[in-house]
Design a protein around this motif. Structure first.
Motif, PDB file in Angstrom:
ATOM      1  N   HIS A   1       0.886  -1.169   0.000  1.00  0.00           N
ATOM      2  CA  HIS A   1       0.000   0.000   0.000  1.00  0.00           C
ATOM      3  C   HIS A   1       0.919   1.212   0.000  1.00  0.00           C
ATOM      4  CE1 HIS A   1      -3.634  -2.365   1.128  1.00  0.00           C
ATOM      5  NE2 HIS A   1      -2.704  -3.170   1.600  1.00  0.00           N
TER       6      HIS A   1
ATOM      7  N   ASP B   1     -12.566  -4.924  12.915  1.00  0.00           N
ATOM      8  CA  ASP B   1     -12.754  -4.589  11.494  1.00  0.00           C
ATOM      9  C   ASP B   1     -11.987  -3.332  11.079  1.00  0.00           C
ATOM     10  OD1 ASP B   1     -14.321  -2.878  12.957  1.00  0.00           O
ATOM     11  OD2 ASP B   1     -16.035  -2.925  11.587  1.00  0.00           O
ATOM     12  N   LYS B   2     -11.290  -2.716  12.030  1.00  0.00           N
ATOM     13  CA  LYS B   2     -10.491  -1.518  11.703  1.00  0.00           C
ATOM     14  C   LYS B   2      -8.990  -1.790  11.796  1.00  0.00           C
ATOM     15  CE  LYS B   2     -13.681   1.847  11.288  1.00  0.00           C
ATOM     16  NZ  LYS B   2     -14.811   0.949  11.047  1.00  0.00           N
TER      17      LYS B   2
ATOM     18  N   GLU C   1      -6.870  -1.118   8.546  1.00  0.00           N
ATOM     19  CA  GLU C   1      -6.961   0.311   8.203  1.00  0.00           C
ATOM     20  C   GLU C   1      -6.029   1.120   9.121  1.00  0.00           C
ATOM     21  OE1 GLU C   1     -11.155   1.406   8.001  1.00  0.00           O
ATOM     22  OE2 GLU C   1     -10.564   3.420   8.657  1.00  0.00           O
ATOM     23  N   GLU C   2      -6.124   0.835  10.415  1.00  0.00           N
ATOM     24  CA  GLU C   2      -5.290   1.543  11.396  1.00  0.00           C
ATOM     25  C   GLU C   2      -3.806   1.232  11.170  1.00  0.00           C
ATOM     26  OE1 GLU C   2      -6.249   3.674  13.743  1.00  0.00           O
ATOM     27  OE2 GLU C   2      -4.599   3.707  15.202  1.00  0.00           O
TER      28      GLU C   2
ATOM     29  N   ILE D   1      -2.247   0.215   8.499  1.00  0.00           N
ATOM     30  CA  ILE D   1      -1.724   0.799   7.259  1.00  0.00           C
ATOM     31  C   ILE D   1      -1.580   2.318   7.405  1.00  0.00           C
ATOM     32  CG2 ILE D   1      -2.240   1.207   4.800  1.00  0.00           C
ATOM     33  CD1 ILE D   1      -3.457  -1.720   4.858  1.00  0.00           C
ATOM     34  N   ALA D   2      -2.527   2.944   8.122  1.00  0.00           N
ATOM     35  CA  ALA D   2      -2.407   4.390   8.364  1.00  0.00           C
ATOM     36  C   ALA D   2      -1.151   4.688   9.194  1.00  0.00           C
ATOM     37  CB  ALA D   2      -3.656   4.917   9.067  1.00  0.00           C
TER      38      ALA D   2
END
Ligand code: HXC
Length: 258
Positions: free
Chosen positions: A11, A184-185, A188-189, A191-192
């Motif tokens: 990513h 489910d996060k 996302e977290e 990768i952020a």
């Protein structure tokens, strides 16, 4: 890159290595550890990557070393074959930051592998444990060493001697993980966070990682001296010129390739 026991994604400047033996809750076997070493070294050497995330599935980061694979080992197989030493510790040679993004079971060798990451982000469903004693062995990849250094002797002894699992809230309270997020996060977290790190100077990030790791190997005075060398050396890097001139010009720094 094609592996049989790993899935790989990128990513932007963040690489994601996913342990992938779902039928065995990602039990860690020789092939997976060989592949993991290979993937880690490739991303460490890749200038397009600034941060690596190691993860598993929602159900299990890894439920331990593969019990089926090791059940019939004898001393010649373990000591003679350098079991663990031969392929589990490649991650310790990686110079770029490695985030562990963990969920579900993080047990035995899985917990030991997680503790070799630079820091951990956990989903709220994560369960950590060192249940080796229940299968008649001691930990073998640093569980008796990294766990007490991380969460203190009392909690570590409790986990190691009773085989009890701790949940994500207890893991955060004890400092085993840096953040807990809803399951489910998690990615996302992670990768952020990885993207934030990968936008910094990779040279400076590697120096900070090396310096922090030094803290566990040396005295305070020597550790601070070690840090000071990196601090002084930073003034010879383009990253320091860019970072400080960007601050003074009130613009965002651009550390790309620095
Ligand atoms: C091999 C494993 C495994 C393991 C799970 N499986 N853990 N296989 N090695 N460590 C397999 C099961 O055999 C089963 O395969 C499938 O994964 C699903 O597991 P279940 O037990 O059916 O799932 P569940 O009832 O949900 O229980 C989950 C669990 C349990 C609590 C995590 O699987 C468990 O206790 N696993 C062992 C945990 C452990 O002792 N880890 C430490 C290992 S020693 P089948 O084919 O039956 O479906 C170790 C040494 C480290 O790690 C030292 C050196 C690094």
């Amino acid at each position: 890159m094609e592996y049989s026991d790993l899935l790989i994604e990128t990513h932007g400047r963040v690489a994601v290595i996913r342990l992938n033996r779902p039928k065995a809750l990602n039990a860690l076997n020789d092939n997976m550890m060989n592949e993991l070493g290979d993937a880690l070294y490739k991303f460490d050497a890749d200038p397009a990557i600034g941060c690596i995330i190691l993860t598993g599935s929602e159900k299990a980061f890894a439920a331990g070393a593969d019990i089926a694979a090791m059940a019939n080992y004898d001393y010649a197989d373990t000591f003679g074959g350098n079991y663990i030493g031969r392929n589990w510790e490649h991650i310790l040679n990686v110079r770029k930051p490695v985030i562990g993004a963990v969920s579900g079971f993080v047990l035995g060798g899985g917990c030991e592998l997680a503790m070799m990451c630079d820091f951990l982000i956990a989903s709220d469903t994560t369960k950590f444990g060192q249940p080796e004693i229940r299968v008649g062995v001691t930990p073998g990849a640093g569980g008796t060493q990294r766990l007490p250094r991380t969460i203190g002797k009392s909690k570590a002894m409790d986990m190691l001697l009773t085989a009890r699992m701790i949940d994500a809230a207890e893991a955060e309270r004890t400092g085993l993980v840096s953040r807990v997020v809803p399951a489910d996060k998690l990615m996302e977290e992670a990768i952020a966070v990885g993207t934030t790190i990968a936008a910094m100077s990779v040279t400076v990030a590697m120096a900070i990682k090396d310096s922090v790791n030094r803290a566990f190997e040396t005295t305070l005075t020597e550790g601070v001296r070690y840090e000071r060398r990196y601090f002084h050396a930073a003034f010879g890097t383009p990253a320091q010129k860019e970072g400080m001139s960007a601050f003074l010009a009130k613009r965002a720094p651009n550390f790309d390739g620095l």
